[in-house]
Design an enzyme around this catalytic site. Sequence first.
Site, mmCIF file in Angstrom:
data_model
loop_
_atom_site.group_PDB
_atom_site.id
_atom_site.type_symbol
_atom_site.label_atom_id
_atom_site.label_comp_id
_atom_site.label_asym_id
_atom_site.label_seq_id
_atom_site.Cartn_x
_atom_site.Cartn_y
_atom_site.Cartn_z
ATOM 1 N N CYS A 277 0.825 -1.218 0.000
ATOM 2 C CA CYS A 277 0.000 0.000 0.000
ATOM 3 C C CYS A 277 0.856 1.263 0.000
ATOM 4 O O CYS A 277 0.488 2.275 0.614
ATOM 5 C CB CYS A 277 -0.985 0.017 1.164
ATOM 6 S SG CYS A 277 -2.157 -1.333 1.103
ATOM 7 N N ALA A 278 1.992 1.186 -0.651
ATOM 8 C CA ALA A 278 2.843 2.366 -0.802
ATOM 9 C C ALA A 278 3.411 2.338 -2.213
ATOM 10 O O ALA A 278 4.620 2.226 -2.417
ATOM 11 C CB ALA A 278 3.947 2.376 0.245
#
Lengths: 128, 405
Positions: free
Chosen positions: B358-359
């Site tokens: 999630c980055a």
Amino acid sequence: MTDIYQAHILDHAQHPRNKGTLANPDVSIKGRNPSCGDTLVLELSFLNGTITDVAFDGIGCAISQAAASILSERLRGMTTADAAKLQADDMYQLLGIPITDSREKCALLALRTLHDALGAETGAPKNV
Amino acid sequence: MDIVAVRKDFPTLEHSIAYLDTTASSLTPLSVIEAMDEYYRTYRASVHRGLYSDAERATRAYEDARAKVATFIGASPTEVVFTAGATASSNMLTYALEHSRQWNEGDEIVTTVMEHHAALIPLQQLAKRQKLALRHVPLGPNNALDYDAAHSLIDARTTVVSVMLASNVLGSIQDVQRIARRAHEVGATVIVDATAAVGHLPVDVRALEADFLFFSGHKMCGPTGIGVLYGKEALLADLEPGFFGGGIVEDVTLTEATWTRGVERFEAGSQNVAGAIGLGAAVEYLTAIGLPEIHEHVRGLTAYAQHALSEVEGVQLFSAPPEHNVGVVSFTLEGVHPHDIAEIAGRNGVAIRAGHHCALPLHHALRVPATARASIYLYNTEEDIDRLVHSVKEVKELFGATTAI
Ligand SMILES: Cc1ncc(COP(=O)(O)O)c(C=O)c1O
């Protein structure tokens, strides 16, 4: 547990067939596996309803790369009508390894992208 | 810290898993499970409304949990809002700020390229709706934030600055105070995503000079579905609720409503009572062991893991120095996709994660599509790391064997 990393899978993953781009594709479409960020670009050329050439490019795990490579070999010479009928089970059979839930998205990325591509070309419904 | 005793506290470890996925979600100690179990079994009731003894006891336990969490982060209980987790906190805060302020076209929000999507995307959406400019502090040398760039990006047009305390990919600990000082010089509001840091480091909202700070319970030995939004008391007082519903109102007519004072204003609807009680128990558990002891244990294993992995040819590490790392060791192996590393590790009972965590923008900045991530916490051992390294070597052999064909 049956090994998913069988020799033919590793071979396709590390020496993918039809990897790259076509000079003048009739359709070029991007597929994504949102859960892992993998991307795939599938390119197809057609003549009289038959797939005459195919290429794919992208980054992914061994399963998604092998699936794209194996599918690309199957597609050349196939009619678009037949290609549009390919189902998840056909893809699993082509891969010849057991696909667990967590690898389903990897195994089917190429097929999903194919259906998108044919939808764009033939207006056929997406059936995966 | 007595590692043998600590491991006995975590029932999941009985099935001999090498659990190296704490940054996704930590394991839960018995004391937390028991605290929630007791609530469900003996005084199961909603809070703040009932006049019977179980409801009163539940309310006391819920508010006790708030007080424990407040002490844990150096805040006052009137500054601690319970939410469903970091993502809920971040979204609610963004909406609350949006409703509470006058936004002018061209106002700026400054964040960083390393943020988790949970912090980044609500701000992206706010910027779109209000036509604000969103600016990103880039990485400097050694994948640390470029503080000089931060200093010049934050200027008179900046209204909000958002920065993560610890990176869930690099493990790095950011100098939040330095960024907050600059932000306050120009009158901007400072939001801190402390999700990867709380439970690893002593976090003090005043020392960080944070205006708002959020985190999840489930990454710090607490249960899933509970999190915290901290807000400085004076700022909370002027903030509109982010969610609307029961429990937050002073008066309601058919067309209007006014809000209660205090943190209840941000806790619309029936609350996750068991979750809050569990989080309170997690805070007690971590405090009893001691955050400095936990960090020292994690530091040692992080150094051990970095060293062992870097000995494997083809491994590239994306991991901050152990002293400034919350136990996150991300890496790639040349010629192999991280998913295949995680799959083979998984078969060997080693739980790690692969992907972009999630980055995605951070991975673009690092110029890799994905990484494999091992994350370390108080219950891990050198043996866990050895099992990981063994799996990485197995992957290398498997994939290396066919490359030679
Ligand atoms: C740094 C960071 N921020 C935010 C989040 C979001 O937390 P949650 O998924 O619990 O809402 C996570 C967890 O993935 C995280 O690591």
